[in-house]
Design a protein around this motif. Structure first.
Motif, PDB file in Angstrom:
ATOM      1  N   TYR A  73      46.069 -27.005  -4.804  1.00 24.05           N
ATOM      2  CA  TYR A  73      46.901 -26.041  -5.538  1.00 24.05           C
ATOM      3  C   TYR A  73      47.495 -24.954  -4.635  1.00 24.05           C
ATOM      4  CZ  TYR A  73      44.317 -21.586  -6.513  1.00 24.05           C
ATOM      5  OH  TYR A  73      43.728 -20.350  -6.461  1.00 24.05           O
ATOM      6  N   THR A  76      51.180 -25.540  -3.266  1.00 27.29           N
ATOM      7  CA  THR A  76      52.274 -25.749  -4.205  1.00 27.29           C
ATOM      8  C   THR A  76      53.615 -25.282  -3.641  1.00 27.29           C
ATOM      9  OG1 THR A  76      50.792 -25.566  -6.107  1.00 27.29           O
ATOM     10  CG2 THR A  76      53.133 -25.158  -6.513  1.00 27.29           C
ATOM     11  N   ALA A 107      46.879 -15.617  -6.017  1.00 32.99           N
ATOM     12  CA  ALA A 107      46.144 -16.813  -6.435  1.00 32.99           C
ATOM     13  C   ALA A 107      46.304 -17.059  -7.928  1.00 32.99           C
ATOM     14  CB  ALA A 107      44.669 -16.680  -6.065  1.00 32.99           C
ATOM     15  N   ASP A 108      46.238 -15.995  -8.725  1.00 34.63           N
ATOM     16  CA  ASP A 108      46.412 -16.137 -10.176  1.00 34.63           C
ATOM     17  C   ASP A 108      47.789 -16.700 -10.515  1.00 34.63           C
ATOM     18  OD1 ASP A 108      43.899 -15.183 -10.940  1.00 34.63           O
ATOM     19  OD2 ASP A 108      44.587 -13.103 -11.045  1.00 34.63           O
ATOM     20  N   ALA A 111      47.966 -20.405  -9.428  1.00 39.22           N
ATOM     21  CA  ALA A 111      47.073 -21.246 -10.237  1.00 39.22           C
ATOM     22  C   ALA A 111      47.691 -21.535 -11.597  1.00 39.22           C
ATOM     23  CB  ALA A 111      45.714 -20.563 -10.406  1.00 39.22           C
ATOM     24  N   LEU A 115      48.766 -25.388 -12.755  1.00 42.81           N
ATOM     25  CA  LEU A 115      48.184 -26.089 -13.903  1.00 42.81           C
ATOM     26  C   LEU A 115      49.248 -26.440 -14.937  1.00 42.81           C
ATOM     27  CD1 LEU A 115      44.851 -24.118 -14.369  1.00 42.81           C
ATOM     28  CD2 LEU A 115      45.159 -26.365 -13.312  1.00 42.81           C
ATOM     29  N   ALA A 130      40.958 -25.704  -3.345  1.00 41.97           N
ATOM     30  CA  ALA A 130      41.338 -24.296  -3.334  1.00 41.97           C
ATOM     31  C   ALA A 130      41.519 -23.895  -1.866  1.00 41.97           C
ATOM     32  CB  ALA A 130      40.275 -23.475  -4.042  1.00 41.97           C
ATOM     33  N   SER A 136      40.149 -17.647  -4.695  1.00 41.24           N
ATOM     34  CA  SER A 136      41.070 -18.737  -5.035  1.00 41.24           C
ATOM     35  C   SER A 136      40.435 -19.690  -6.041  1.00 41.24           C
ATOM     36  CB  SER A 136      41.492 -19.494  -3.776  1.00 41.24           C
ATOM     37  OG  SER A 136      40.424 -20.268  -3.235  1.00 41.24           O
ATOM     38  N   ALA A 139      40.345 -17.839  -9.495  1.00 40.33           N
ATOM     39  CA  ALA A 139      41.673 -17.837 -10.114  1.00 40.33           C
ATOM     40  C   ALA A 139      41.965 -19.173 -10.781  1.00 40.33           C
ATOM     41  CB  ALA A 139      42.739 -17.519  -9.067  1.00 40.33           C
ATOM     42  N   LEU A 140      41.671 -20.260 -10.084  1.00 42.86           N
ATOM     43  CA  LEU A 140      41.941 -21.598 -10.634  1.00 42.86           C
ATOM     44  C   LEU A 140      41.061 -21.873 -11.844  1.00 42.86           C
ATOM     45  CD1 LEU A 140      43.411 -24.338 -10.330  1.00 42.86           C
ATOM     46  CD2 LEU A 140      41.452 -25.087  -8.953  1.00 42.86           C
ATOM     47  N   SER A 153      36.779 -28.297  -8.738  1.00 39.31           N
ATOM     48  CA  SER A 153      37.262 -27.627  -7.535  1.00 39.31           C
ATOM     49  C   SER A 153      36.113 -26.932  -6.836  1.00 39.31           C
ATOM     50  CB  SER A 153      38.369 -26.621  -7.891  1.00 39.31           C
ATOM     51  OG  SER A 153      38.975 -26.101  -6.717  1.00 39.31           O
TER      52      SER A 153
END
Length: 429
Positions: A73, A76, A107-108, A111, A115, A130, A136, A139-140, A153
């Motif tokens: 993630y 990305t 990170a938020d 994430a 998703l 992560a 990280s 956040a995920l 994760s």
């Protein structure tokens, strides 16, 4: 109680072994309290569930939600980064991007976007890298918990071979991992994975600590990379001079077992695959990434012959699409280069049950069996004018193959998590 009417297709067992597909041309999927309670022909089930609220998807096909067996993630925003093979690509593009994940707000944001992109492509479960930063992972997992997704994760373990801001130590890596396991264990539909990045970025002491973590926590997975690139394999051989091969490096530290998922597994011989199969380990086949970085062609037939379980991974950001439909199209092309034609039903099996088995969640998702969670995607064979023309009057086999070769996020009309709508494509006809 809710019911969903459409064509229904699932492939619970590998057709390579002679298994039959599950197909209902006019089917009914019945869900109660997030669980599949019935699946079959509409004509057989409609009377029994006459009180259920029915959502009808005429002309569309319900399939199990896709399971991404390997994806990053934090990469990305580096998808489609030009130039270089694996090791140079990491230094040039990926390590700088991952450094930013020390910032929880960043990170938020990533994430949540990540998703939602999975859901837009019909992916309902994933095994996700992560970064080295515990934030990280938090956040995920928080974003996944909000969406009720099945996400596995863990914090990356990396105490060498990376720039400042991306290294931990043996002690902090162990402590952070233990704290994350304690914080997230048993919450929602989440699961933890001990995640050494790959052999070159962990000291012997850290690899040994990772093996101890896996042994100490029977409910966690082990997720890493293996034999992706010739330069990487040569560097591993130069460092671990007494190891039989790359797989043996991990085996020496207790990292090869039935909870192990190894991404790529390209530069491997029969003996290594046989040892993987004997240990019950899984491989994540990542065709778009392997082609993009010039790493090589995964030998699906060799892996399966030796009993290695295989799932499909998009491997964003070396991978070039979040769509597992598109990724299956590239898997077909890799097979063609090896003289093997990947059957579309087998491809669907790998992208659903194959991935679910790798993630240790095949009892929960992947096949739309009674008793499983109602994670599914609704595919539209008329999503584009070309798909509509190609699939008009086509057999089930040809429609599914066309979706895998020509399809992408546009072919996913709806995505459901535990029977609840999680994504709806704009402009549904």
């Amino acid at each position: 109680m809710e019911a969903f009417r459409a064509e229904i297709l699932a492939v619970p067992d590998d057709p390579r072994n002679g298994a039959s597909i599950v197909h209902h041309a006019d089917g009914l999927l019945v869900v109660e309290d997030e669980i599949v309670v019935a699946i079959g022909d509409h004509a057989d089930l409609a009377g029994r569930f006459a009180d259920a609220s029915v959502t009808h998807f005429p002309g569309k096909t319900i399939v199990p939600g896709f399971v991404d067996a390997h994806v990053h993630y934090p990469q990305t925003e580096r998808i489609a980064a030009h130039g270089a093979q694996l090791l140079d690509w990491l230094d040039r593009h990926i390590f700088p991007a991952e450094t930013a994940f020390a910032d929880r707000d960043h990170a938020d944001a990533i994430a949540g976007f990540f998703l939602d992109e999975l859901l837009r492509n019909g992916t309902t479960s994933a095994l996700v890298y992560a970064t080295v930063h515990p934030e990280s992972v938090d956040a995920l997992f928080e974003a996944a918990l909000t969406r009720d997704m099945r996400i596995v994760s863990g914090k990356v373990l990396m105490d060498q071979g990376a720039p400042d801001g991306l290294r931990d130590t043996v002690e902090t890596g162990r402590a952070d991992s233990e704290a994350l396991i304690a914080r997230w264990r048993g919450r929602g539909r989440l699961r933890y994975a001990v995640t050494p990045r790959f052999a070159l970025t962990s000291s012997d002491a850290q690899l040994a600590s990772a093996g101890e973590l896996v042994a100490a926590h029977p409910d966690v997975l082990m997720h890493t990379h293996l034999a992706e690139n010739l330069g990487e394999v040569a560097a591993v051989g130069a460092r671990f001079t007494t190891a039989k091969d790359y797989l043996d490096v991990y085996d020496r530290f207790g990292l090869v077992g039935d909870r192990s998922v190894f991404a790529h597994c390209i530069q491997m011989d029969d003996d290594a695959f046989a040892r993987m199969g004997a240990k019950g380990a899984h491989a994540a086949f990542c065709p778009t990434s392997n082609l993009f970085l010039g790493s090589g062609l995964f030998d699906l037939e060799k892996a399966c012959t030796h009993g290695v379980g295989v799932g499909i991974g998009t491997d964003i950001g070396a991978g070039t699409s979040f769509s597992l439909l598109h990724t299956l199209g590239e898997a077909y092309k890799v097979g063609q280069m090896r003289g093997v034609s990947l059957d579309p039903f087998r491809a669907l099996h790998l992208a659903t049950v194959g991935g679910a088995r790798a993630l240790g969640i095949a009892d929960r998702v992947g096949a739309l069996k009674v008793g499983q969670e109602a994670d599914f995607a609704v595919l539209d064979p008329c999503a584009t004018p070309l798909l509509a023309r190609r699939t008009a009057g086509a057999s089930l086999h040809d429609r599914l193959f066309a979706l895998q070769i020509l399809g992408d996020d546009r072919a996913v009309a709806f995505t459901y998590l535990a029977g609840k709508l999680a994504h709806q494509r704009d402009h549904i006809r």
